[in-house]
Design a protein around this motif. Structure first.
Motif, PDB file in Angstrom:
ATOM      1  N   GLY A 260      34.028  57.527  50.892  1.00 42.72           N
ATOM      2  CA  GLY A 260      34.543  57.089  52.187  1.00 42.72           C
ATOM      3  C   GLY A 260      36.024  56.785  52.183  1.00 42.72           C
ATOM      4  N   THR A 261      36.706  57.087  51.078  1.00 44.80           N
ATOM      5  CA  THR A 261      38.134  56.798  51.008  1.00 44.80           C
ATOM      6  C   THR A 261      38.809  57.775  50.058  1.00 44.80           C
ATOM      7  OG1 THR A 261      39.744  55.018  50.668  1.00 44.80           O
ATOM      8  CG2 THR A 261      37.906  55.137  49.105  1.00 44.80           C
ATOM      9  N   THR A 262      40.097  57.584  49.831  1.00 44.38           N
ATOM     10  CA  THR A 262      40.863  58.470  48.954  1.00 44.38           C
ATOM     11  C   THR A 262      40.807  57.977  47.510  1.00 44.38           C
ATOM     12  OG1 THR A 262      42.910  57.199  49.199  1.00 44.38           O
ATOM     13  CG2 THR A 262      42.460  58.914  50.855  1.00 44.38           C
ATOM     14  N   PRO A 263      41.108  58.845  46.553  1.00 46.64           N
ATOM     15  CA  PRO A 263      41.138  58.387  45.155  1.00 46.64           C
ATOM     16  C   PRO A 263      42.108  57.224  44.946  1.00 46.64           C
ATOM     17  CG  PRO A 263      41.106  60.780  45.237  1.00 46.64           C
ATOM     18  CD  PRO A 263      41.274  60.315  46.647  1.00 46.64           C
ATOM     19  N   TYR A 264      43.287  57.293  45.562  1.00 47.69           N
ATOM     20  CA  TYR A 264      44.266  56.214  45.410  1.00 47.69           C
ATOM     21  C   TYR A 264      43.695  54.891  45.911  1.00 47.69           C
ATOM     22  CZ  TYR A 264      48.210  53.174  46.460  1.00 47.69           C
ATOM     23  OH  TYR A 264      49.043  52.086  46.547  1.00 47.69           O
ATOM     24  N   ARG A 265      43.109  54.903  47.106  1.00 48.41           N
ATOM     25  CA  ARG A 265      42.590  53.678  47.694  1.00 48.41           C
ATOM     26  C   ARG A 265      41.421  53.140  46.873  1.00 48.41           C
ATOM     27  NH1 ARG A 265      44.329  49.595  50.541  1.00 48.41           N
ATOM     28  NH2 ARG A 265      43.144  48.424  48.978  1.00 48.41           N
ATOM     29  N   TRP A 266      40.593  54.051  46.361  1.00 42.41           N
ATOM     30  CA  TRP A 266      39.429  53.627  45.580  1.00 42.41           C
ATOM     31  C   TRP A 266      39.858  52.952  44.282  1.00 42.41           C
ATOM     32  CZ3 TRP A 266      36.705  54.315  41.031  1.00 42.41           C
ATOM     33  CH2 TRP A 266      35.338  54.002  41.072  1.00 42.41           C
ATOM     34  N   ILE A 267      40.810  53.541  43.600  1.00 43.14           N
ATOM     35  CA  ILE A 267      41.309  52.955  42.348  1.00 43.14           C
ATOM     36  C   ILE A 267      41.984  51.615  42.626  1.00 43.14           C
ATOM     37  CG2 ILE A 267      42.983  53.239  40.479  1.00 43.14           C
ATOM     38  CD1 ILE A 267      42.417  56.253  40.587  1.00 43.14           C
ATOM     39  N   LEU A 268      42.746  51.535  43.717  1.00 39.56           N
ATOM     40  CA  LEU A 268      43.398  50.278  44.085  1.00 39.56           C
ATOM     41  C   LEU A 268      42.355  49.181  44.312  1.00 39.56           C
ATOM     42  CD1 LEU A 268      45.970  48.713  44.818  1.00 39.56           C
ATOM     43  CD2 LEU A 268      45.723  49.580  47.164  1.00 39.56           C
ATOM     44  N   ASP A 269      41.270  49.526  45.015  1.00 36.58           N
ATOM     45  CA  ASP A 269      40.214  48.543  45.246  1.00 36.58           C
ATOM     46  C   ASP A 269      39.558  48.111  43.938  1.00 36.58           C
ATOM     47  OD1 ASP A 269      40.601  48.456  47.967  1.00 36.58           O
ATOM     48  OD2 ASP A 269      38.972  49.840  48.454  1.00 36.58           O
ATOM     49  N   GLN A 270      39.382  49.048  43.024  1.00 36.26           N
ATOM     50  CA  GLN A 270      38.808  48.696  41.719  1.00 36.26           C
ATOM     51  C   GLN A 270      39.712  47.707  40.985  1.00 36.26           C
ATOM     52  OE1 GLN A 270      35.805  49.849  40.258  1.00 36.26           O
ATOM     53  NE2 GLN A 270      35.434  50.504  42.346  1.00 36.26           N
ATOM     54  N   ARG A 271      40.999  47.933  41.039  1.00 32.61           N
ATOM     55  CA  ARG A 271      41.945  47.030  40.370  1.00 32.61           C
ATOM     56  C   ARG A 271      41.930  45.647  41.030  1.00 32.61           C
ATOM     57  NH1 ARG A 271      47.271  50.944  39.375  1.00 32.61           N
ATOM     58  NH2 ARG A 271      46.259  52.336  37.878  1.00 32.61           N
ATOM     59  N   LEU A 272      41.821  45.622  42.329  1.00 29.65           N
ATOM     60  CA  LEU A 272      41.794  44.340  43.044  1.00 29.65           C
ATOM     61  C   LEU A 272      40.507  43.577  42.749  1.00 29.65           C
ATOM     62  CD1 LEU A 272      43.355  45.549  46.403  1.00 29.65           C
ATOM     63  CD2 LEU A 272      44.349  43.845  44.852  1.00 29.65           C
ATOM     64  N   LEU A 273      39.397  44.294  42.645  1.00 29.86           N
ATOM     65  CA  LEU A 273      38.138  43.641  42.281  1.00 29.86           C
ATOM     66  C   LEU A 273      38.210  43.052  40.871  1.00 29.86           C
ATOM     67  CD1 LEU A 273      35.622  46.240  43.741  1.00 29.86           C
ATOM     68  CD2 LEU A 273      35.793  43.845  44.428  1.00 29.86           C
ATOM     69  N   LEU A 274      38.857  43.772  39.961  1.00 29.91           N
ATOM     70  CA  LEU A 274      39.046  43.262  38.608  1.00 29.91           C
ATOM     71  C   LEU A 274      39.957  42.032  38.628  1.00 29.91           C
ATOM     72  CD1 LEU A 274      38.747  43.417  35.566  1.00 29.91           C
ATOM     73  CD2 LEU A 274      40.588  45.145  35.524  1.00 29.91           C
ATOM     74  N   ALA A 275      41.030  42.083  39.418  1.00 26.47           N
ATOM     75  CA  ALA A 275      41.928  40.930  39.539  1.00 26.47           C
ATOM     76  C   ALA A 275      41.183  39.731  40.117  1.00 26.47           C
ATOM     77  CB  ALA A 275      43.121  41.294  40.424  1.00 26.47           C
ATOM     78  N   GLN A 276      40.349  39.975  41.108  1.00 26.30           N
ATOM     79  CA  GLN A 276      39.558  38.900  41.708  1.00 26.30           C
ATOM     80  C   GLN A 276      38.672  38.240  40.654  1.00 26.30           C
ATOM     81  OE1 GLN A 276      36.275  40.129  44.280  1.00 26.30           O
ATOM     82  NE2 GLN A 276      36.949  38.644  45.809  1.00 26.30           N
ATOM     83  N   ARG A 277      38.030  39.041  39.834  1.00 28.06           N
ATOM     84  CA  ARG A 277      37.145  38.501  38.810  1.00 28.06           C
ATOM     85  C   ARG A 277      37.925  37.697  37.771  1.00 28.06           C
ATOM     86  NH1 ARG A 277      34.861  42.856  37.858  1.00 28.06           N
ATOM     87  NH2 ARG A 277      35.733  43.522  35.860  1.00 28.06           N
ATOM     88  N   LEU A 278      39.094  38.183  37.381  1.00 28.54           N
ATOM     89  CA  LEU A 278      39.909  37.467  36.394  1.00 28.54           C
ATOM     90  C   LEU A 278      40.447  36.159  36.966  1.00 28.54           C
ATOM     91  CD1 LEU A 278      41.888  40.447  34.804  1.00 28.54           C
ATOM     92  CD2 LEU A 278      39.943  39.194  33.832  1.00 28.54           C
ATOM     93  N   LEU A 279      40.762  36.139  38.258  1.00 32.76           N
ATOM     94  CA  LEU A 279      41.216  34.902  38.893  1.00 32.76           C
ATOM     95  C   LEU A 279      40.105  33.862  38.919  1.00 32.76           C
ATOM     96  CD1 LEU A 279      43.208  36.415  41.895  1.00 32.76           C
ATOM     97  CD2 LEU A 279      44.193  35.032  40.048  1.00 32.76           C
ATOM     98  N   GLU A 280      38.886  34.315  39.110  1.00 39.16           N
ATOM     99  CA  GLU A 280      37.745  33.407  39.186  1.00 39.16           C
ATOM    100  C   GLU A 280      37.297  32.925  37.812  1.00 39.16           C
ATOM    101  OE1 GLU A 280      34.566  35.284  41.269  1.00 39.16           O
ATOM    102  OE2 GLU A 280      35.746  35.705  43.057  1.00 39.16           O
ATOM    103  N   GLU A 281      37.378  33.799  36.809  1.00 41.84           N
ATOM    104  CA  GLU A 281      36.698  33.527  35.545  1.00 41.84           C
ATOM    105  C   GLU A 281      37.613  33.205  34.379  1.00 41.84           C
ATOM    106  OE1 GLU A 281      34.289  36.952  34.851  1.00 41.84           O
ATOM    107  OE2 GLU A 281      33.047  36.648  36.649  1.00 41.84           O
TER     108      GLU A 281
END
Length: 326
Positions: A260-281
């Motif tokens: 449902g999105t572009t490769p760039y946007r998908w990878i960016l979201d993956q990086r943001l999800l990883l950042a979110q997890r590191l901020l929490e944990e």
């Protein structure tokens, strides 16, 4: 009912969610003589006074009927609606409409916005609700301007709040309007919550990972899995297409079909999800998290994270640290 102070009436809907009602009770329902101001009178009302079933494993008692809502309350609180697909009873709608007609302040918590919308109180107004129900609210009530990203909205005599704990934000906001910031801050300290939260409910949205349920037989499955495991890698569409044994044009088209999105946007979201997890944990610095997630510099992470979540990485971390400490 005899009273001399501002009356807040909270409506106990059948099979209600306890938390939303409890928020109103916690903020408005306790006498606080130490604050040195006339506090609120608080009444729990129901269509049929008496024992009310809840979604929890117990019932509560609502001593008052809807006549208190219709004729006496200065502020009416509508907690989360137990049925966002159905319609509230004509008696409940009438009571809320009558309260509104005599200029009572009407406020909803979470999916309680559906009750306000059914009563016509949100027509032509901005309103919010839990992000899970925002699309449904907009679909069922197209005259309502639904904003799913904010914690609460004040439209004067009608106020709405987002999911569950955002009801705390709205109730404290009402106290701040009625009694000033110092009093609201004192109540927040007693509740061990921030008197004001930056950002909106966007920061609490369960961001889906596009394509995370990708069929193992899908030609892109291996590529998506590899990128999920290491979203920090620097790759081009041509390189990804080669891994998937496709032409770049076919790969880009198929990628959008699957995710449902572009490769760039998908990878960016993956990086943001990883950042979110590191901020929490973790206690890693923002700079280190930026490096660990492929953003390189803290300023780049802050820019993307703020757009994605509605708040800064530091504020997000503080919010979750407070939640863990409670």
């Amino acid at each position: 009912m005899a009273r001399t102070r501002h009356l807040v009436a909270a409506i106990a809907l059948e099979r209600l969610s306890i938390f939303e009602l409890a928020v109103a009770a916690e903020v408005f329902g306790f006498d606080r003589p130490e604050l040195g101001v006339d506090w609120y009178d608080f009444a729990v009302c129901a269509e049929e006074p008496g024992l009310q079933p809840t979604k929890a494993s117990f019932s509560i008692t609502a001593p008052h009927g809807l006549d208190v809502v219709a004729n006496e309350a200065d502020t009416v609180v509508v907690p989360a609606s137990p049925d966002v697909h159905g319609d509230p009873s004509p008696q409940l709608v009438d009571a809320i409409q009558r309260a509104h007609a005599r200029h009572a302040r009407i406020m909803s918590v979470c999916s309680g916005a559906f009750v306000l919308a059914a009563a016509g109180l949100l027509d032509g107004k901005r309103a919010t609700t839990h992000w899970m129900y925002a699309d449904l609210l907009a679909e069922r009530y197209p005259k309502v301007h639904v904003d799913p990203m904010v914690l609460y909205i004040d439209e004067g005599d009608v106020l709405t709040s987002a999911g569950t704990a955002a009801g705390i934000d709205l109730c404290l906001y009402v106290v701040r309007k009625d009694h000033g910031a110092a009093i609201a801050n004192a109540v927040a300290r007693r509740m061990v919550v921030p008197p004001h939260r930056d950002g909106g409910q966007q920061q609490f949205v369960d961001h889906p990972v596009p394509g995370e349920q990708c069929d193992p037989d899908e030609p892109l499955h291996a590529v998506l899995e590899e990128l999920s495991n290491d979203p920090t890698q620097e790759v081009t569409v041509d390189e990804l297409a080669q891994r998937a044994h496709m032409s770049p044009r076919t790969f880009a088209r198929r990628f959008r079909q699957v995710t449902g999105t572009t490769p760039y946007r998908w990878i960016l979201d993956q990086r943001l999800l990883l950042a979110q997890r590191l901020l929490e944990e973790t206690d890693l610095s923002i700079e280190r998290i930026a490096q660990e997630t492929g953003f390189g510099a803290a300023v780049t992470l802050r820019t993307h994270f703020s757009r994605w979540s509605g708040t800064s990485p530091q504020t997000y971390r503080q919010t979750w640290a407070l939640a863990r400490s409670r």
